[in-house]
Write an enzyme that holds these catalytic residues in place. Sequence first.
Site, PDB file in Angstrom:
ATOM      1  N   ASP A   7       0.849  -1.196   0.000  1.00 53.31           N
ATOM      2  CA  ASP A   7       0.000   0.000   0.000  1.00 53.31           C
ATOM      3  C   ASP A   7       0.881   1.242   0.000  1.00 53.31           C
ATOM      4  O   ASP A   7       2.066   1.178   0.339  1.00 53.31           O
ATOM      5  CB  ASP A   7      -0.961   0.027   1.199  1.00 53.31           C
ATOM      6  CG  ASP A   7      -0.259   0.150   2.547  1.00 53.31           C
ATOM      7  OD1 ASP A   7       0.784  -0.516   2.734  1.00 53.31           O
ATOM      8  OD2 ASP A   7      -0.731   0.906   3.412  1.00 53.31           O
TER       9      ASP A   7
ATOM     10  N   GLU B  67       0.013  -0.857   5.898  1.00 52.38           N
ATOM     11  CA  GLU B  67       1.086  -0.281   6.714  1.00 52.38           C
ATOM     12  C   GLU B  67       0.905   1.216   6.872  1.00 52.38           C
ATOM     13  O   GLU B  67       1.124   1.772   7.943  1.00 52.38           O
ATOM     14  CB  GLU B  67       2.453  -0.581   6.078  1.00 52.38           C
ATOM     15  CG  GLU B  67       3.636  -0.333   7.024  1.00 52.38           C
ATOM     16  CD  GLU B  67       4.163   1.090   7.022  1.00 52.38           C
ATOM     17  OE1 GLU B  67       4.985   1.416   7.891  1.00 52.38           O
ATOM     18  OE2 GLU B  67       3.760   1.902   6.168  1.00 52.38           O
TER      19      GLU B  67
HETATM   20  N1  BES Z   1       8.680   3.481   5.466  1.00 52.05           N
HETATM   21  C1  BES Z   1       8.042   4.235   6.489  1.00 52.05           C
HETATM   22  C2  BES Z   1       8.826   4.258   7.779  1.00 52.05           C
HETATM   23  C3  BES Z   1       9.970   5.208   7.663  1.00 52.05           C
HETATM   24  C4  BES Z   1       9.707   6.555   7.664  1.00 52.05           C
HETATM   25  C5  BES Z   1      11.235   4.774   7.519  1.00 52.05           C
HETATM   26  C6  BES Z   1      10.744   7.440   7.531  1.00 52.05           C
HETATM   27  C7  BES Z   1      12.263   5.662   7.347  1.00 52.05           C
HETATM   28  C8  BES Z   1      12.027   6.998   7.372  1.00 52.05           C
HETATM   29  C9  BES Z   1       6.640   3.735   6.737  1.00 52.05           C
HETATM   30  O1  BES Z   1       5.973   3.411   5.554  1.00 52.05           O
HETATM   31  C10 BES Z   1       5.873   4.874   7.369  1.00 52.05           C
HETATM   32  O2  BES Z   1       5.666   5.845   6.712  1.00 52.05           O
HETATM   33  N2  BES Z   1       5.473   4.733   8.643  1.00 52.05           N
HETATM   34  C11 BES Z   1       4.643   5.717   9.294  1.00 52.05           C
HETATM   35  C12 BES Z   1       3.984   5.122  10.504  1.00 52.05           C
HETATM   36  C13 BES Z   1       2.566   4.684  10.309  1.00 52.05           C
HETATM   37  C14 BES Z   1       2.001   4.193  11.620  1.00 52.05           C
HETATM   38  C15 BES Z   1       1.655   5.676   9.672  1.00 52.05           C
HETATM   39  C16 BES Z   1       5.469   6.885   9.791  1.00 52.05           C
HETATM   40  O3  BES Z   1       6.622   6.720  10.209  1.00 52.05           O
HETATM   41  O4  BES Z   1       4.909   7.997   9.803  1.00 52.05           O
HETATM   42 ZN    ZN Z   2       5.303   5.295   4.540  1.00 49.47          ZN
END
Ligand code: BES
Ligand code: ZN
Length: 458
Positions: A82, A152
């Site tokens: 997603d 995710e």
């Molecule tokens: N791939 C990201 C996590 C990430 C963010 C890794 C920045 C490295 C740098 C993941 O898809 C993401 O965006 N996670 C969200 C959390 C989620 C609970 C909405 C985030 O970190 O905001």
């Molecule tokens: Zn993300």
Amino acid sequence: MTTTNTDPAVADLLAFLKFPSVSTDPARAGDVRDCAGWVANKLRAIGLLAEVHDTAGHPVVLGRSTPHRADLPTVLIYGHYDVQPADPLDLWHTPPFEPRIENGVVFARGATDNKGQILAHIRGVEAALLGTSANGFPELPVNVIFLIEGEEEIGSPNLEPFLREHREELQCDVIAISDTTMVGTAIPTFTYCLRGLTALEVHVTGPAMDLHSGIFGGAVANPATALARLLASLHDADGHVAVAGFYDAVQPLADWEREAWKALPLNDEHALLALTGASATFGEAGFTSIERFSARPTAEINGFASGYQGEGSKTIIPAKASAKLTFRLVPDQDPAKIQALVTEHLFTHCPPGVKLDVVPGHSGRPYACDPHSAFGQAAQRALRHTFPGKEPALIREGGSIPIVTTFREVLGVETLLLGLALPDCRAHSPNENFPLANYFAGIRLNQVLLREIGATKR
Ligand code: BES
Ligand code: ZN
């Protein structure tokens, strides 16, 4: 320069990126499901068993190598198909779901987060399978399970029940994920810590309707002013979060961490300013920028709404104001406790004359693992092999992948975070991009990772 690329690995990536698999948008549910079907077919095409599993939300794709070899370690590779919404659309140079390659870089929503990175895993396993048969080896050096979810980006609301339900078939020795950043181009990076987060919305209401600010202004509280004051109370003048008890569980940084991070590219303030377009760095006193964005907890306003937003001026006292907040958390902060502390803070500091409502949102726990564990060392060997002559940077990641802590709890295993995203990948922003060089390095990395994990004692 835009090029046409006939490499099948690139064609695969472009096909994957064409699905507008935006999990938060109910109108895209069909596209999300189609994308899950594409992933399952891809896993089958490389020789794995694969199935699309329905959940209460978007489907989960499970794949596995076969036959299972009890004498080999099992690695579970997790990722997500997603993506975040593409808005604001007018800031994209070309449409977000019509992937474009320019100077060796792919531009599309999801290019980095996470389609390019999870496909690098899939193609790495494919390369290992092809390599083993070409070398006459009977099988992969490990058992592989793929768990690729479609929620995710909305906080994985249905994945924990799925893990518990499928616990037996997901038994593994270690998990690998490429969904974090590299500290710079071609600098191998191993992430041993992720921040957690907790989200909430704040609603302030005042008069029963928008009022003429000339007739009533000065005599009743203005909800926008009240909310601005309330939100301003979240920080002190030194940039510390001013919520009582907020830092109680925070573990101090180790000396080796602060020392090692001084050598990283983003320790250079100019690089950070160039990357963000901000005019100055800003944050908690006593910490460097790297420490602030990766290893310290924060309070952020993600959205703020009140009053008239159209052209020109409109003289009103708005009836209401609201804000969306998230708090990034570090080990050993507990999201539920932080929610409670913040809520208490908001009610204590709310100015008089307005009504306050606090609506809790999603939460995810922070994660920390030992970078020097046997599997951690195997991962670092794979990184060295992929980027010869360079020592892997050991970092904490500022972003969150909350399911990683749930993996530890439900499956009892640790996660290796081997990100391929660059700091300027524009994940969640317009013009998200992923260099093909990172994609191909990721394919090689994943192939070697299987070999190194296979050679590691359980
Ligand atoms: N791939 C990201 C996590 C990430 C963010 C890794 C920045 C490295 C740098 C993941 O898809 C993401 O965006 N996670 C969200 C959390 C989620 C609970 C909405 C985030 O970190 O905001
Ligand atoms: Zn993300």
